[in-house]
Design an enzyme around this catalytic site. Structure first.
Site, mmCIF file in Angstrom:
data_model
loop_
_atom_site.group_PDB
_atom_site.id
_atom_site.type_symbol
_atom_site.label_atom_id
_atom_site.label_comp_id
_atom_site.label_asym_id
_atom_site.label_seq_id
_atom_site.Cartn_x
_atom_site.Cartn_y
_atom_site.Cartn_z
ATOM 1 N N HIS A 164 21.731 52.814 33.369
ATOM 2 C CA HIS A 164 20.309 53.010 33.694
ATOM 3 C C HIS A 164 19.955 53.307 34.960
ATOM 4 O O HIS A 164 20.624 52.620 35.873
ATOM 5 C CB HIS A 164 19.311 51.945 33.200
ATOM 6 C CG HIS A 164 19.381 51.835 31.523
ATOM 7 N ND1 HIS A 164 18.952 52.811 30.844
ATOM 8 C CD2 HIS A 164 20.332 50.900 30.655
ATOM 9 C CE1 HIS A 164 19.011 52.277 29.508
ATOM 10 N NE2 HIS A 164 19.964 51.269 29.500
ATOM 11 N N ARG A 224 36.735 38.876 38.101
ATOM 12 C CA ARG A 224 37.725 38.615 39.501
ATOM 13 C C ARG A 224 38.991 38.291 38.956
ATOM 14 O O ARG A 224 39.289 37.789 37.718
ATOM 15 C CB ARG A 224 37.370 37.733 40.449
ATOM 16 C CG ARG A 224 37.100 36.374 40.199
ATOM 17 C CD ARG A 224 36.863 35.358 41.041
ATOM 18 N NE ARG A 224 36.655 33.876 40.599
ATOM 19 C CZ ARG A 224 37.644 33.270 40.514
ATOM 20 N NH1 ARG A 224 38.697 33.840 40.647
ATOM 21 N NH2 ARG A 224 37.537 32.023 39.905
ATOM 22 N N THR A 230 32.811 44.720 36.298
ATOM 23 C CA THR A 230 31.906 45.746 36.915
ATOM 24 C C THR A 230 32.617 46.597 37.867
ATOM 25 O O THR A 230 32.091 47.496 38.514
ATOM 26 C CB THR A 230 30.913 44.715 37.667
ATOM 27 O OG1 THR A 230 31.503 44.153 38.753
ATOM 28 C CG2 THR A 230 29.964 44.399 36.970
#
Length: 184
Positions: free
Chosen positions: A101, A166, A151
């Site tokens: 978004h 991670r 991410t």
């Protein structure tokens, strides 16, 4: 299957896939039947594509699936280009979203969205409740721990965990995990 041969998914056909999928039995034969319901609409699809109960592919026309791909119970794939290599295993309640978004006038509600392809390498396992965000590329043979939020992109044979994800380990050729130490 070429673009000409691929069917366009209409609202009626989307509803039909959802409803027909509800009456397909549980287990591997049913997973194969649900995969077959989506197959005509996928950008490309290898053999043995399986979709578990209540999984949802929002934009099948933007999904490339290799051979022997499995999409787990209640998982969501959608809203942008996604490429799944051969033998990708997607666990239950996984979210793979190829869109973000955008903010407009200090709000994300009406800011629109931006597509960024997600690529998952051959033999990768994404465990239950993990989230893969737009623009992420995962190498071959990765393991994404349950509940991880990925991410950013990672290379081959890594074990990912946490929020944001991670590297918590590396996989040896025999599949044994070597944990990351403070010295790594």
């Amino acid at each position: 299957m070429t673009d000409r041969e691929r069917k366009q998914l209409t609202g009626r056909e989307r509803l039909s896939i959802k409803l027909r999928g509800l009456f397909v039995p549980s287990g591997p034969p049913g997973d194969a039947r649900r995969g077959a319901l989506y197959r005509p609409y996928l950008l490309s699809c290898g053999q043995n594509f399986k979709v578990a109960e209540q999984a949802f592919i929002y934009s099948p026309e933007k999904l490339r699936a290799g051979d022997h791909v499995y999409v787990g119970f209640c998982s969501y794939l959608g809203n942008g280009p996604i490429s799944l290599g051969d033998e990708v295993l997607i666990g239950n309640h996984v979210s793979i979203t190829a869109a973000n978004h955008l903010e407009k006038d200090r709000s994300f509600r009406f800011g629109g969205s931006e597509l960024a392809e997600v690529r998952i390498g051959r033999g990768t396992w994404i465990a239950a409740h993990a989230c893969i965000m737009a623009g992420v590329t995962l190498g071959a043979g990765c393991l994404v721990a349950a509940g991880a939020v990925v991410t950013r992109s990672f290379g081959d044979r890594v074990v990912l965990g946490g929020v944001p994800a991670r590297v918590i380990g590396h996989l040896d050729e025999d599949g044994t995990m070597k944990p990351v130490t403070q010295n790594d």
